[in-house]
Design a protein around this motif. Structure first.
Motif, mmCIF file in Angstrom:
data_model
loop_
_atom_site.group_PDB
_atom_site.id
_atom_site.type_symbol
_atom_site.label_atom_id
_atom_site.label_comp_id
_atom_site.label_asym_id
_atom_site.label_seq_id
_atom_site.Cartn_x
_atom_site.Cartn_y
_atom_site.Cartn_z
ATOM 1 N N LYS A 170 0.920 -1.351 0.006
ATOM 2 C CA LYS A 170 0.079 -0.127 0.210
ATOM 3 C C LYS A 170 0.883 1.280 -0.087
ATOM 4 O O LYS A 170 0.553 2.173 -0.914
ATOM 5 N N GLU A 171 2.030 1.102 0.702
ATOM 6 C CA GLU A 171 2.947 2.336 0.659
ATOM 7 C C GLU A 171 3.498 2.551 -0.684
ATOM 8 O O GLU A 171 3.795 3.658 -0.953
ATOM 9 N N GLU A 172 3.761 1.608 -1.374
ATOM 10 C CA GLU A 172 4.227 1.546 -2.745
ATOM 11 C C GLU A 172 3.189 2.075 -3.709
ATOM 12 O O GLU A 172 3.276 2.135 -5.115
ATOM 13 N N GLY A 173 2.004 2.356 -3.301
ATOM 14 C CA GLY A 173 0.685 2.948 -4.075
ATOM 15 C C GLY A 173 -0.029 1.794 -4.972
ATOM 16 O O GLY A 173 -0.750 2.039 -5.863
ATOM 17 N N ILE A 174 -0.015 0.477 -4.419
ATOM 18 C CA ILE A 174 -0.643 -0.399 -5.045
ATOM 19 C C ILE A 174 -2.026 -0.406 -4.114
ATOM 20 O O ILE A 174 -2.005 -0.846 -2.963
ATOM 21 N N THR A 175 -2.928 -0.466 -5.095
ATOM 22 C CA THR A 175 -4.509 -0.185 -4.320
ATOM 23 C C THR A 175 -5.360 -1.421 -4.577
ATOM 24 O O THR A 175 -6.001 -1.868 -3.730
ATOM 25 N N ASP A 176 -4.948 -2.060 -5.564
ATOM 26 C CA ASP A 176 -5.750 -3.429 -5.763
ATOM 27 C C ASP A 176 -5.266 -4.533 -5.408
ATOM 28 O O ASP A 176 -4.272 -5.326 -5.996
ATOM 29 N N LEU A 177 -5.696 -4.997 -4.206
ATOM 30 C CA LEU A 177 -5.112 -5.993 -3.589
ATOM 31 C C LEU A 177 -5.776 -7.237 -3.841
ATOM 32 O O LEU A 177 -5.376 -8.401 -3.797
ATOM 33 N N ASP A 178 -6.799 -7.110 -4.738
ATOM 34 C CA ASP A 178 -7.752 -8.254 -5.201
ATOM 35 C C ASP A 178 -6.824 -9.268 -5.740
ATOM 36 O O ASP A 178 -6.797 -10.422 -6.381
ATOM 37 N N GLN A 179 -5.671 -8.595 -6.742
ATOM 38 C CA GLN A 179 -4.902 -9.321 -7.489
ATOM 39 C C GLN A 179 -4.111 -10.412 -6.849
ATOM 40 O O GLN A 179 -3.567 -11.226 -7.399
ATOM 41 N N TYR A 180 -3.701 -10.389 -5.361
ATOM 42 C CA TYR A 180 -3.180 -11.168 -4.707
ATOM 43 C C TYR A 180 -3.951 -12.272 -4.260
ATOM 44 O O TYR A 180 -3.523 -13.298 -3.754
ATOM 45 N N ALA A 181 -5.295 -12.301 -4.274
ATOM 46 C CA ALA A 181 -6.083 -13.121 -3.777
ATOM 47 C C ALA A 181 -6.224 -14.395 -4.468
ATOM 48 O O ALA A 181 -6.445 -14.381 -5.696
#
Length: 295
Positions: A257-268
């Motif tokens: 998140k600190e790196e600006g990644i907002t789409d965490l669904d990609q990891y699920a």
């Protein structure tokens, strides 16, 4: 075309890198053109688990990095020393150590055999300590050569909450041994300009090895994340200035998140399913662990 990423020219020694999180981190760093040492036990194909140090090394080359496959049992000092010596002979030094090798048994005290207790402590805590100890002279030289040396331990934040210990005391003790290395060595190695940090997942991370553990319910895999989130988080940490980033206990989700990644669904594994928090274990995690003690 020569790679010129942040980690280009860095030599990264990764334990347990033939599969799972270790290999994912290796492939991420390889995209920068890093030199990756795959330090693991699996040199011949396992009957149930895919991947060896040689197949991982080949994937690293295909991803853009240089690779060296070393047969290493982190419980054996001579194995670790031999691999470190070969790494230095091949690449000229070591700039980053990732202590990823780990043994896991989510069993309670009644159901934990002493040989299992010993295995977890020898690989997790002792393995991390010995790899860090033997890599230290080369990490010091790395700093003297103007690089930003790191040790990154795949271990949890330190907490005295009973939630961490009530169900799998032996395992948590062994992983906390890794985290104690982070706590102590970060301060001890600060005079050399070497960063020592820990990284831990917010949720369970699915790997083939985890699915092979007796008692694992395959349906639980759908509420896990893929190793990619740990790889992205590790890469972000390793890019940071060692003198400004040490003694931290990072959580993968917070880092990306600190790196600006907002789409965490990609990891699920399955974005439609609720994920199980293992940083703050609750009833859902207790239910999973219970399965291990019934198997």
């Amino acid at each position: 075309m020569q790679n010129c990423g942040k980690l280009a020219g860095y030599t990264i020694f990764i334990t347990g890198a033939s599969r799972g999180i270790g290999k994912s981190v290796a492939l991420k760093a390889a995209q920068d053109g890093a030199n990756i040492v795959v330090a693991s036990k699996t040199s011949e194909p396992h009957p149930s688990l895919p991947g060896t140090i040689h197949t991982a090394a080949e994937e690293i080359k295909q991803a853009g990095g240089n690779s060296l496959a070393c047969v290493v049992d982190v419980r054996t000092e001579s194995d670790v020393q031999a691999a470190i010596d070969e790494t230095v002979d091949t690449f000229g030094g070591i700039d980053i150590l990732i202590n990823n090798a780990s043994a896991i048994s989510l069993t309670n005290t009644k159901n934990t055999a002493m040989k299992t207790y010993d295995l977890m402590h020898q690989i997790n805590a002792r393995g991390t300590y010995i790899c860090s100890k033997l890599a230290l002279p080369h990490l010091i030289k790395s700093r003297q050569n103007g690089k930003s040396p790191h040790i990154l331990n795949m271990s949890p934040p330190l907490s005295m909450s009973t939630d961490w210990f009530k169900n799998h005391c032996a395992y948590s003790m062994a992983k906390y041994g890794m985290s104690m290395c982070t706590l102590g060595m970060a301060e001890e190695f600060s005079e050399y300009g070497i960063a020592v940090n820990s990284l831990w997942p917010r949720t369970a991370i699915i790997t083939v090895a985890l699915e092979m553990i007796s008692g694992w319910n395959k349906q639980v895999s759908s509420v896990c994340r893929k190793p990619d989130i740990m790889a992205d988080a590790a890469y972000a940490i390793l890019k940071r200035d060692a003198s400004q980033c040490s003694g931290k206990f990072f959580i993968d989700e917070d880092v990306v998140k600190e790196e600006g990644i907002t789409d965490l669904d990609q990891y699920a594994v399955d974005p439609s399913k609720p994920l199980i928090d293992i940083v703050n274990p609750g009833p859902a995690w207790d239910g999973i662990v219970a399965a291990f003690n019934k198997s």
